[in-house]
Design an enzyme around this catalytic site. Structure first.
Site, mmCIF file in Angstrom:
data_model
loop_
_atom_site.group_PDB
_atom_site.id
_atom_site.type_symbol
_atom_site.label_atom_id
_atom_site.label_comp_id
_atom_site.label_asym_id
_atom_site.label_seq_id
_atom_site.Cartn_x
_atom_site.Cartn_y
_atom_site.Cartn_z
ATOM 1 N N GLU A 362 0.801 -1.233 0.000
ATOM 2 C CA GLU A 362 0.000 0.000 0.000
ATOM 3 C C GLU A 362 0.831 1.278 0.000
ATOM 4 O O GLU A 362 0.520 2.218 0.719
ATOM 5 C CB GLU A 362 -0.916 0.014 1.243
HETATM 6 C C1 TNX Z 1 -4.361 -3.982 4.727
HETATM 7 S S1 TNX Z 1 -2.833 -6.340 4.158
HETATM 8 C C2 TNX Z 1 -3.066 -3.760 5.187
HETATM 9 C C3 TNX Z 1 -2.851 -3.290 6.550
HETATM 10 C C4 TNX Z 1 -4.135 -3.084 7.282
HETATM 11 C C5 TNX Z 1 -5.088 -4.201 6.939
HETATM 12 C C6 TNX Z 1 -6.368 -4.164 7.711
HETATM 13 C C7 TNX Z 1 -1.733 -5.327 4.058
HETATM 14 C C8 TNX Z 1 -0.489 -5.813 3.505
HETATM 15 N N1 TNX Z 1 -1.954 -4.089 4.479
HETATM 16 O O1 TNX Z 1 -2.085 -2.116 6.541
HETATM 17 O O2 TNX Z 1 -3.865 -3.080 8.649
HETATM 18 O O3 TNX Z 1 -5.370 -4.143 5.581
HETATM 19 O O4 TNX Z 1 -7.120 -5.311 7.482
#
Ligand code: TNX
Length: 549
Positions: A362
């Site tokens: 992300e």
């Molecule tokens: C996605 S899964 C994220 C996290 C969040 C999560 C909450 C991923 C690699 N990144 O930063 O905490 O969703 O479900």
């Protein structure tokens, strides 16, 4: 007539005395329904179980005997005894022997020629002895979990109970399907101290999980002391989601966790999430920040957390919300890679395990071309520090190959890209394996952006479902169930989301795909209710499971 009666009763007394002196002269006791149920309910399900219909009883005089064992094996004996002493009230002393098997004892023995791999074991329970054999110490430790599960649930209580402590006789051969069977704990969003993490290790190792991935940094907190950049932990670790006081592990505390995990044959995988999810670092060292002024209009630019990006590269504010994707390191700054080098060097020095996780998820405000440069640089730095890099699926965009491991969580495109480039996968499908997803819409904790995951859908998937046409099982290193902690504050909260789902993940990583069926599993899981309760685990009583009281 009287004579004959006398003779018969003398004979009976004689046989009775014999029975007391030589208990084995009595005919073997058939397996009790309770012990049979325990044998049929082991999680993860062993590769093969042959019941032989009798009973072994742990008694006051039972010993745990290490056959020609090293200190390490004695420690496993101590661990097993430690799990049994409180409830039985027995001494269960540890002795070493050279291979003579005496009645009433539990034997731990290493046999390199048994070809059971790193973690496999054989457990042979007769009415006289329990003999646990493995090729390696980790296998003995996994087998010790099976012994715990074969005993009555009360064995997990910490006060003396009545017994009897019976185990069904059987021959078990058990080898895991995957070598990486993990869970992740996000200590970034909410901090959890050393004692909580130790309890987490205790609980996951009961289900033969062998990896604990610690998500040590995020926008809301930096949780590991870095001596060359002290403000990361001191300032960056000083808060958490909701604005609580946060916290961090000193390197000494972290080493203590590493040792504790090693004693449970659990490898710690430390993650520093970069280049996104870095606000805690950017708040601790202004020089890591970029700055953008929009001079023509003379206005300041705000990022998604409403922090001013004013061109002077000053620290950002600490962040206590739950947005993602607003922070990034700056590829154009030399200091960025000095920072990354220092952090990875210090982390590698306290990490005996083979892996360092660099996050990579992300990074929504990092340009794609910059992101690729980051991934390639991270890879080089991790390699130079003697470790194998793991990253979330987005790193598949970098120049990666078979020496990098990619953790799938959401995008089939990145997962396939990783396989095409020859990287191995860790599978954490968010719709099936995310421990922070609510069980259903009424669950008091958790999120639901990926799915509601009740205990059945947590269990009903196969790692091989995620292979593409060209890949094979060898492309999968294993599975991992992550617990993100935006909504998770206490150890009770952790337990409620993690259990009972984690038992199923333990089984998905351990057993072969063809042996799993929800309708059969739920009956086994039901018998673990009293076990979890005895361990004081605040598990979720899903209505889908016919729980035993
Ligand atoms: C996605 S899964 C994220 C996290 C969040 C999560 C909450 C991923 C690699 N990144 O930063 O905490 O969703 O479900």
């Amino acid at each position: 007539m009287r004579h004959q009666l006398l003779r018969i009763s003398c004979y009976l007394i004689f046989v009775g005395i014999l029975g007391i002196i030589f208990p084995s002269c009595q005919s073997p006791k058939p397996t009790s329904p309770e012990a049979a149920e325990a044998l049929a309910s082991i999680i993860p399900k062993p590769s093969s179980v042959k019941s032989t219909g009798e009973t072994f009883t742990v008694t006051e005089s039972s010993e745990i005997i290490v056959v020609e064992g090293s200190e390490e094996i004695v420690a496993i004996g101590e661990y097993l005894a430690g799990k049994m002493r409180a409830a039985t009230g027995y001494k269960l002393s540890i002795a070493t022997s050279t291979g003579k098997f005496d009645e009433g004892n539990i034997y731990l023995t290493l046999d390199a020629s048994a070809s059971l791999g790193e973690e496999g074991y054989l457990l042979s329970v007769s009415n006289e002895t329990v003999i646990l054999t493995a090729s390696n110490p980790a296998g003995l430790f996994r087998g010790a979990q099976t012994i715990r599960q074969l005993l009555p649930p009360e064995i997990e209580l910490t006060t003396k109970q009545d017994g009897p402590w019976e185990i069904a006789t059987a021959d078990i051969r058990d080898v895991p399907a995957y070598s990486y069977r993990g869970s992740m704990l996000d200590v970034g969003r909410h901090f959890f101290g050393v004692d909580d993490v130790k309890r987490y290790i205790d609980l996951i190792s009961y289900y033969k999980i062998n990896i604990l991935h610690l998500h040590l940094s995020d926008d809301q907190g930096w949780r590991i002391e870095i001596k060359s950049w002290p403000n990361l932990a001191v300032h960056g670790g000083s808060t958490q989601v909701g604005g609580g006081k946060g916290g961090y592990y000193t390197q000494e505390q972290y080493k203590d966790l590493v040792t504790y995990a090693q004693r449970h044959y659990v490898t710690l995988v430390p993650e520093i999430d970069m280049p996104g999810h870095t606000n805690a670092a950017l708040a601790s060292y202004g020089e890591l920040n970029g700055g953008t002024i929009v001079p023509a209009e003379g206005r300041i630019e705000l990022n998604r957390a409403n922090q001013i990006l004013d061109g002077k590269t000053k620290p950002t504010e600490l962040y206590t919300g739950t947005e993602v994707g607003f922070s990034t390191l700056r590829v154009e700054k030399e200091i960025t890679f000095k920072f990354v080098n220092d952090v990875i060097r210090e982390l590698a020095a306290i990490t005996p395990g083979p892996y360092i996780h660099i996050g990579g998820d992300e990074s929504l405000v990092t340009k794609k071309e910059d992101f690729i440069v980051f991934v390639n640089k991270f890879h080089e730095i991790v390699k130079n520090n003697g470790k194998t890099m793991i990253g979330w699926e987005e790193i598949a965009q970098g120049d990666i190959g078979d020496d990098v491991i990619v953790q799938f969580w959401n995008s089939p495109k990145y997962k396939d890209m990783a396989m095409e480039k020859g990287s191995k996968l860790i599978l954490s499908p968010s719709k099936e394996a995310y421990l922070d997803m609510q069980y259903d819409s009424t669950t008091r904790l958790g999120l639901h952006w990926a799915a509601y995951i009740d205990v059945d859908s947590a269990y009903s998937w196969n790692p091989t479902d995620y292979l593409n046409n060209t890949a094979s099982k060898e492309n999968i290193l294993g599975i991992e169930a992550p617990l993100w902690t935006e909504t998770v504050i206490t150890m009770d909260d952790i337990e409620y989301l993690v259990f009972p789902r984690l038992a199923g993940y333990g089984e998905i990583g351990w057993s072969t795909d063809t042996t799993r069926h929800w309708d059969e599993y739920k009956v086994r899981l039901a018998t673990h209710g009293p076990r979890l309760k005895a361990m004081n685990v605040d598990y979720y009583k899903s209505k889908l499971v016919p729980w035993k009281e």
